[in-house]
Design a protein around this motif. Structure first.
Motif, PDB file in Angstrom:
ATOM      1  N   PRO A  29       0.829  -1.211   0.000  1.00 49.59           N
ATOM      2  CA  PRO A  29       0.000   0.000   0.000  1.00 49.59           C
ATOM      3  C   PRO A  29       0.867   1.267   0.000  1.00 49.59           C
ATOM      4  O   PRO A  29       1.960   1.265   0.574  1.00 49.59           O
ATOM      5  CB  PRO A  29      -0.786  -0.106   1.319  1.00 49.59           C
ATOM      6  N   LEU A  30       0.385   2.330  -0.635  1.00 46.07           N
ATOM      7  CA  LEU A  30       1.095   3.610  -0.578  1.00 46.07           C
ATOM      8  C   LEU A  30       1.176   4.046   0.886  1.00 46.07           C
ATOM      9  O   LEU A  30       0.295   3.737   1.684  1.00 46.07           O
ATOM     10  CB  LEU A  30       0.332   4.679  -1.377  1.00 46.07           C
ATOM     11  N   LYS A  31       2.220   4.780   1.209  1.00 45.36           N
ATOM     12  CA  LYS A  31       2.445   5.219   2.606  1.00 45.36           C
ATOM     13  C   LYS A  31       1.253   6.006   3.167  1.00 45.36           C
ATOM     14  O   LYS A  31       0.979   5.965   4.361  1.00 45.36           O
ATOM     15  CB  LYS A  31       3.699   6.103   2.686  1.00 45.36           C
ATOM     16  N   SER A  32       0.551   6.733   2.319  1.00 41.10           N
ATOM     17  CA  SER A  32      -0.561   7.555   2.795  1.00 41.10           C
ATOM     18  C   SER A  32      -1.824   6.758   3.113  1.00 41.10           C
ATOM     19  O   SER A  32      -2.771   7.290   3.694  1.00 41.10           O
ATOM     20  CB  SER A  32      -0.914   8.595   1.735  1.00 41.10           C
ATOM     21  N   MET A  33      -1.851   5.501   2.742  1.00 46.23           N
ATOM     22  CA  MET A  33      -3.071   4.699   2.890  1.00 46.23           C
ATOM     23  C   MET A  33      -3.262   4.198   4.321  1.00 46.23           C
ATOM     24  O   MET A  33      -2.321   4.088   5.088  1.00 46.23           O
ATOM     25  CB  MET A  33      -3.038   3.493   1.936  1.00 46.23           C
TER      26      MET A  33
END
Lengths: 86, 86, 86, 86, 86
Positions: A29-33
Motif C-alpha cells: 500500500p502507498l504510505k498515505s493509505m
C-alpha cells in the motif's frame, strides 16, 4: 479500496481447488493509505510488477469479481493512471 | 490474503458443533505483512508446523472453503512454494 | 462509518467492468476517527474535493448502494453538514 | 479466529430485540494475537470468567452460530484446552 | 462488539436514500477496547449523548438491525448498564 504498488508474486502449487487459475500478487500500500504492510491480492486485470493498482478487500473481492465461492479476500480491480497520492 | 508461517495448533474439545472435524493452526504473519500478531486459521490443505502458507480471512474463509455455515473467519488456503517476501 | 475529507480523486482506465461509471475519491479520515490513513471510496452523491463526508466500508458499500455485484468496499454515503468532531 | 481470556461480562437491559437471551462476555486477546484491546463476544458454549477461548469475528459470528439475523460480530466458539501460545 | 460512549451526533442532509430516517451518533470506544479512535454508528434504541453503549460493526449492523439494504457498517445495539470495564 486502497492504492498500492505491485511488488511481487506468490507461487502456490498445493492450494484450495477454488483458487486454481488465479494469479496472486503482493501489493505494498502507498504510505498515505490506511493499511500498513503488504497484502496478497488476486489479479483480474493483468497488473504487472511495479504498477500502481486499486485493491478491493473483503467480500467485494469475491462477489465483485465473479468468484463468489473462492476463498479470496483481496483483488486488484484497477490500474491507477493518475491520482493525487502519487 | 496474507502470508504467514504455521507455528502451532490449538486443541479445543468443547466447541461449536459446526467446528467439529476442523484443525486449528496458529499462523504468524510475515513481518512485511499488514497484519501484526498471530491468528488462528482452519487448515483445509494439510499444512504442517513450519510451513509458509496463504491465509484468507473474513467471509472468504467460510464461503470459499465449503463451510459457509461454520463460525470460521480465517483459513489456510495454500502452501507457499515461493514468493518475493521470503 | 467514519467521517473524512475528500482530498483527491483516482483515474483508472483499465479496471474491472463492474466498476465502469463509478467515481473514485480519496478520503482522509478526521484525526479523531478509528481509521488512520487514507482510503479510496466511490462517490454516490456528488461530493466535491474539500467536502466532509460520511463513508461506509465493507459489504455495506456494495449492498447498501445498489451495486451488490461490484468490487467496492468503501462508499461516500453522505455529506456532513455538521458534527461535534469538526 | 483469535485466542483470548474471558475477563468479564456486560449487562444490557435495553437492547436490540434480536440480542435478547444472549450472554455478552468481555474477552482480552492473548498478547501474541493480532488484535490489541478487548472485545465483546456472545457466548454460545458456556465459557466462564478466566477461561481461554477461541473467538470468531465478523459475519462468521452470526451465520456460523445460528443467529444470522442478530447484530452480533463476535462469538466465543470454543474453549481452548491447549495451544502453543499459552 | 465494542463498548463506547456516545459523544456527539452527525447532521447530514444530502445522503444516500437508504439512510433517510436514521440517527448517526459518534461513539468513542472505551480505552480498553480493541478499537482506537471514534466511529459513527446508527442508533436503533434511543441512546443519548453520554450513555455507554454496545456497538456492532460490519454486516451485523445492517442485517442484524433490519436494514440489510442500507449502507450502514456500525450500529448501537444496546445500552450498557454495567460491565467490568467501567
Amino acid at each position: 479500496m486502497i492504492i498500492g504498488k505491485v511488488i511481487g508474486s506468490v507461487v502456490s502449487t498445493r492450494k484450495n481447488e477454488n483458487l486454481v487459475g488465479n494469479k496472486f500478487m503482493i501489493v505494498e500500500p502507498l504510505k498515505s493509505m490506511k493499511m500498513a504492510g503488504n497484502l496478497v491480492a488476486t489479479d483480474n486485470i493483468g497488473a504487472g510488477i511495479g504498477e500502481v493498482v486499486l485493491v478491493a478487500t473483503g467480500s467485494a473481492a469475491r462477489v465483485g469479481c465473479g468468484v463468489a465461492s473462492a476463498p479470496i479476500d483481496a483483488a486488484i480491480v484497477g490500474i491507477v493512471d493518475d491520482c493525487s497520492e502519487l
